[in-house]
Design a protein around this motif. Structure first.
Motif, short mmCIF file in Angstrom:
data_model
loop_
_atom_site.label_atom_id
_atom_site.label_comp_id
_atom_site.label_asym_id
_atom_site.label_seq_id
_atom_site.Cartn_x
_atom_site.Cartn_y
_atom_site.Cartn_z
N GLN A 91 46.41 33.14 28.81
CA GLN A 91 46.23 31.72 29.14
C GLN A 91 47.54 31.07 29.59
O GLN A 91 47.53 30.08 30.32
CB GLN A 91 45.65 30.96 27.95
CG GLN A 91 45.19 29.55 28.26
CD GLN A 91 44.06 29.50 29.28
OE1 GLN A 91 43.08 30.21 29.15
NE2 GLN A 91 44.19 28.65 30.29
N ASP A 92 48.67 31.62 29.16
CA ASP A 92 49.96 31.03 29.51
C ASP A 92 50.47 31.48 30.88
O ASP A 92 51.51 31.00 31.33
CB ASP A 92 50.99 31.40 28.44
CG ASP A 92 50.68 30.74 27.11
OD1 ASP A 92 50.91 29.53 27.00
OD2 ASP A 92 50.19 31.42 26.20
N ILE A 120 52.36 39.26 24.56
CA ILE A 120 51.69 39.42 25.85
C ILE A 120 51.14 40.84 25.90
O ILE A 120 51.86 41.80 25.65
CB ILE A 120 52.65 39.21 27.03
CG1 ILE A 120 53.30 37.83 26.97
CG2 ILE A 120 51.92 39.40 28.36
CD1 ILE A 120 54.42 37.64 28.00
N GLY A 121 49.88 40.98 26.25
CA GLY A 121 49.37 42.34 26.38
C GLY A 121 47.90 42.46 26.02
O GLY A 121 47.19 41.46 25.92
N HIS A 261 35.50 35.70 27.07
CA HIS A 261 36.81 36.33 27.15
C HIS A 261 37.80 35.43 26.40
O HIS A 261 38.07 34.31 26.83
CB HIS A 261 37.23 36.48 28.62
CG HIS A 261 38.43 37.34 28.81
ND1 HIS A 261 39.16 37.35 29.98
CD2 HIS A 261 39.04 38.24 27.98
CE1 HIS A 261 40.16 38.20 29.86
NE2 HIS A 261 40.10 38.76 28.66
N LYS A 262 38.31 35.91 25.28
CA LYS A 262 39.13 35.04 24.44
C LYS A 262 40.42 35.71 24.01
O LYS A 262 40.57 36.93 24.07
CB LYS A 262 38.34 34.58 23.21
CG LYS A 262 37.89 35.69 22.29
CD LYS A 262 37.09 35.13 21.12
CE LYS A 262 36.62 36.24 20.19
NZ LYS A 262 35.86 35.71 19.04
N GLN A 269 38.73 30.66 24.11
CA GLN A 269 38.25 31.26 25.35
C GLN A 269 39.23 31.00 26.48
O GLN A 269 39.80 29.91 26.60
CB GLN A 269 36.87 30.69 25.71
CG GLN A 269 36.22 31.36 26.91
CD GLN A 269 34.77 30.91 27.10
OE1 GLN A 269 34.31 29.97 26.45
NE2 GLN A 269 34.05 31.59 27.97
N TYR A 270 39.45 32.01 27.31
CA TYR A 270 40.33 31.83 28.46
C TYR A 270 39.64 30.93 29.49
O TYR A 270 38.41 30.99 29.67
CB TYR A 270 40.68 33.18 29.09
CG TYR A 270 41.62 34.01 28.26
CD1 TYR A 270 42.82 33.49 27.78
CD2 TYR A 270 41.33 35.33 27.95
CE1 TYR A 270 43.69 34.25 27.01
CE2 TYR A 270 42.19 36.11 27.18
CZ TYR A 270 43.37 35.56 26.72
OH TYR A 270 44.23 36.32 25.96
N THR A 271 40.45 30.11 30.15
CA THR A 271 39.92 29.20 31.16
C THR A 271 40.74 29.29 32.44
O THR A 271 41.89 29.76 32.43
CB THR A 271 39.94 27.74 30.66
OG1 THR A 271 41.31 27.34 30.44
CG2 THR A 271 39.14 27.58 29.38
#
Length: 356
Positions: A91-92, A120-121, A261-262, A269-271
């Motif tokens: 998300q970042d 991250i990963g 997808h989170k 959740q990813y946006t």
């Protein structure tokens, strides 16, 4: 004596009458003068207030600092179904590329700039066509291993890369209970230290790939625009990505194979604020026993820019592997995207794309 008194009284009256008129005139003048002065002061204060309100605070972009010359880095993110729900930090990223790989799966490449992240990963290996998108963003490329084609092309094109097979810039999270290849995570500090270790340039003169707008980009009245509340992107018979529009927050919620997808750490959740999707041909590399893919991404074609509930047709053009992909509206002007993160979904041809 009585008559003289009366005459003096009349004169006195006249004298005091004149004096009274003069006094009233003086008092009136003073009052008027004070009113004018106060009025002037009020106007001055009013003008000062207006002058203070005139300079407007310039709105700045939130997704990127356009004044920063920090070089971005592109991280290969594992996206096999096994790791769904365990991924972190996506998300970042200000931009994420999703492209087909062997086995009908996809892999993600997330771009970061001016971020401080502790996880991250998980980080996975390179595929050669992802290099084209690291190059077009002038990014330091971060991966864990490579395909033979990627290994050759990294050297051939002089790609600044950090390979965790030769640089220990990661930690393994064995608490996940996953196979070892799915457990490597990195941080922004690890990446920066790796860049310094190899002596890579950490600043850039390149402008961002996309043009951003602080104010909302209204595409609803553009030529060919259609409502886009749901977007379905098929990559293979076993793999799809979809987005559903959240009209309150003005972002798209992301799903994989219709599963939320989170992020593993936040649980959220990813946006996506923006989605760019287009199709290119892909095929299995001749003689590759792993079924690795290649794509025909140099050239031009058509696609869609999707944001804030609408999709508008666009064109794309990429003249070489290290040149920037240029996205334009149908009238030939380069697109502007809304202030927020962007997913670039590069889909195989003849696969289903649904926008509704």
């Amino acid at each position: 004596m009585a008559k003289r008194k009366r005459r003096l009284s009349k004169k006195g009256k006249r004298f005091f009458s004149v004096i009274g008129v003069i006094f009233v005139a003086i008092v009136a003048s003073i009052i008027c003068l004070n009113l004018d002065v106060n009025k002037e002061k009020t106007n001055t204060k009013g003008n000062d207030t207006i002058k203070k309100e005139e300079p407007k605070v310039e709105e700045k972009l939130k997704i990127l600092d356009l004044e920063s010359n920090t070089r971005p880095y592109a991280v290969m993110i594992n996206n096999i179904k096994t790791v769904w729900g365990y991924q972190s930090g996506i998300q970042d990223a200000y931009m994420v590329y999703e492209i087909i790989v062997e086995g009908g799966y996809t892999r993600l490449m997330a771009l970061y700039k001016d971020k401080s992240l502790d996880r991250i990963g998980s980080v996975r290996s390179s595929r050669h066509y992802f290099l084209d998108y690291a190059l077009e963003n002038d990014a330091i490329y971060v991966h864990f291993g490579w395909s033979p084609q990627a290994q050759s092309d990294i050297k051939k094109h002089g790609v600044n890369n950090i390979n965790f097979m030769s640089y220990n810039g990661y930690t393994r999270d064995r608490s996940l209970g996953l196979a070892s290849e799915h457990t490597a995570f990195t941080t922004t500090t690890d990446i920066m230290e790796g860049a310094n270790y190899y002596g890579y340039r950490t600043t850039t003169d390149e402008k961002p790939l996309l043009k951003y707008s602080v104010k909302s980009v209204n595409t609803s009245n553009m030529d060919g625009a259609v409502p886009a509340n749901k977007v379905y992107i098929e990559f293979s018979a076993s793999r799809s990505t979809s987005f559903e529009y959240d009209s309150i927050n003005k972002v798209y919620n992301r799903f994989q194979n219709n599963v939320i997808h989170k992020d593993y750490i936040t649980g959220l959740q990813y946006t996506a604020k923006n989605i760019i999707t287009y199709q290119v041909e892909n095929y299995t590399i001749s003689g590759d026993t792993k079924g690795r893919q290649t794509i025909e991404n140099i050239g031009n074609g058509t696609g869609w820019y999707i944001s804030e509930g609408y999709a508008v047709p666009i064109t794309w053009e990429k003249s070489s592997r290290n040149s920037k992909t240029i996205y334009k509206y149908k009238d030939g002007t380069e697109i502007k995207v809304n202030d927020g993160n962007t997913y670039i979904e590069i889909q195989p041809t003849e696969k289903n794309l649904t926008i509704e």
